[in-house]
Design a protein around this motif. Structure first.
Motif: not given
Length: 297
Positions: A52-70
């Motif tokens: 689903l589009f909404g689920l993909i939006t969530n997953l992309v947001g989580i993936a981008v948030l992981l880049f905040w760590i470094p």
């Protein structure tokens, strides 16, 4: 207004803004004439994976948030809720709003979605509880690399757009209209919905509020500045020269990115100040999907 009531208002405005933001995305998707770069990516991934589009939006947001760590960015409550709530809200909108095929209906639906998105952006950024995950990525890269904001933003958005288009996402006249119009529209809604924090809270936030706000928003020390002190350039809210001069003595101790910006000309040395930041990038960052025209302010 007491601190507790103020915090309640900020939380309520944040939630309303995030919900409306997802609905606005759904309206533009159903218009079928093109969407923002990050939504093009979400569409392409949805087509290829069947999710689903909404689920993909969530997953992309989580993936981008992981880049905040470094990048050593700490998300605020608004950042986390953005990742969790915008996707379901967008999916709800897609369920309720039918796909449009007539050109006049497509144009009206897209225009309505774009206007609603600008209002929603002002609502969820106004409480100053943390930026969207994609904006934190942009500001973090700017802080760590020293590259100009416009270059970082453009590089991210163009890369995302190309990948989404290759995956089958919808790139059209709406994508161009989004890029050209979202900045000017948000320059109206951001000051209108901005919540003015008490002067003391602007410089010394309570521990709980400090945790909720995170560290990536670069909004500390703004106080009750007049809305006219800010303008939108390249989709980012910048502080004017006059407002910068008023806050020079606090810049060194604030979370605002100080010093000479890579895309700004260094000011002439002043006898009254040994270290004066040039154009400080300040205040809130526009929503993670906003991309205005690439130009040097």
């Amino acid at each position: 207004m007491t601190r507790r009531l103020l915090l309640t208002r900020r939380l309520a405005q944040l939630l309303i803004g995030l919900f409306l933001y997802g609905i606005a995305i759904a309206m533009m998707v159903r218009a079928g004439i093109g969407v923002s770069p990050w939504d093009v990516l979400a569409q392409g991934l949805s087509i290829k994976t069947g999710l689903l589009f909404g689920l993909i939006t969530n997953l992309v947001g989580i993936a981008v948030l992981l880049f905040w760590i470094p990048l050593r960015q700490r998300p605020g409550l608004g950042t986390v809720l953005n990742v969790l709530l915008v996707g379901p809200s967008a999916q709800l909108g897609l369920t309720l709003i039918p796909q449009q095929t007539e050109l006049w209906a497509q144009l009206l639906l897209f225009a309505g979605g774009l206007l609603l998105l600008a209002v929603a952006t002002g609502l969820y950024i106004g409480p100053k509880l943390g930026p969207g995950p994609r904006d934190g990525l942009m500001t973090g890269l700017h802080a760590r690399t020293g590259w100009p904001i416009w270059a970082v933003r453009t590089g991210i958005e163009v890369t995302v757009l190309i990948i989404g288009w290759l995956l089958g996402g919808n790139v059209g006249i709406g994508t161009l209209a989004f890029a050209l119009l979202v900045g000017p529209l948000c320059s109206i809604t951001l000051p209108f919905f901005a919540i003015r924090l008490p002067q003391d809270a602007a410089t010394t936030a309570a521990p709980l509020e400090s945790e909720l706000e995170g560290t990536a928003e670069q909004s500390a020390g703004l106080g009750e500045q007049d809305a006219a002190a800010f303008d939108v350039r390249d989709g980012i809210l910048l502080e004017t020269d006059a407002a910068t001069r008023m806050r020079d003595h606090r810049a060194a101790d604030s979370n605002v990115i100080g010093g000479v910006q890579p895309d700004r000309e260094a000011p002439a040395p002043s006898a009254s100040a040994s270290r004066r930041p040039a154009q400080a990038v300040a205040a809130y960052w526009l929503d993670d999907r906003l991309m205005a025209r690439t130009r040097r302010a």
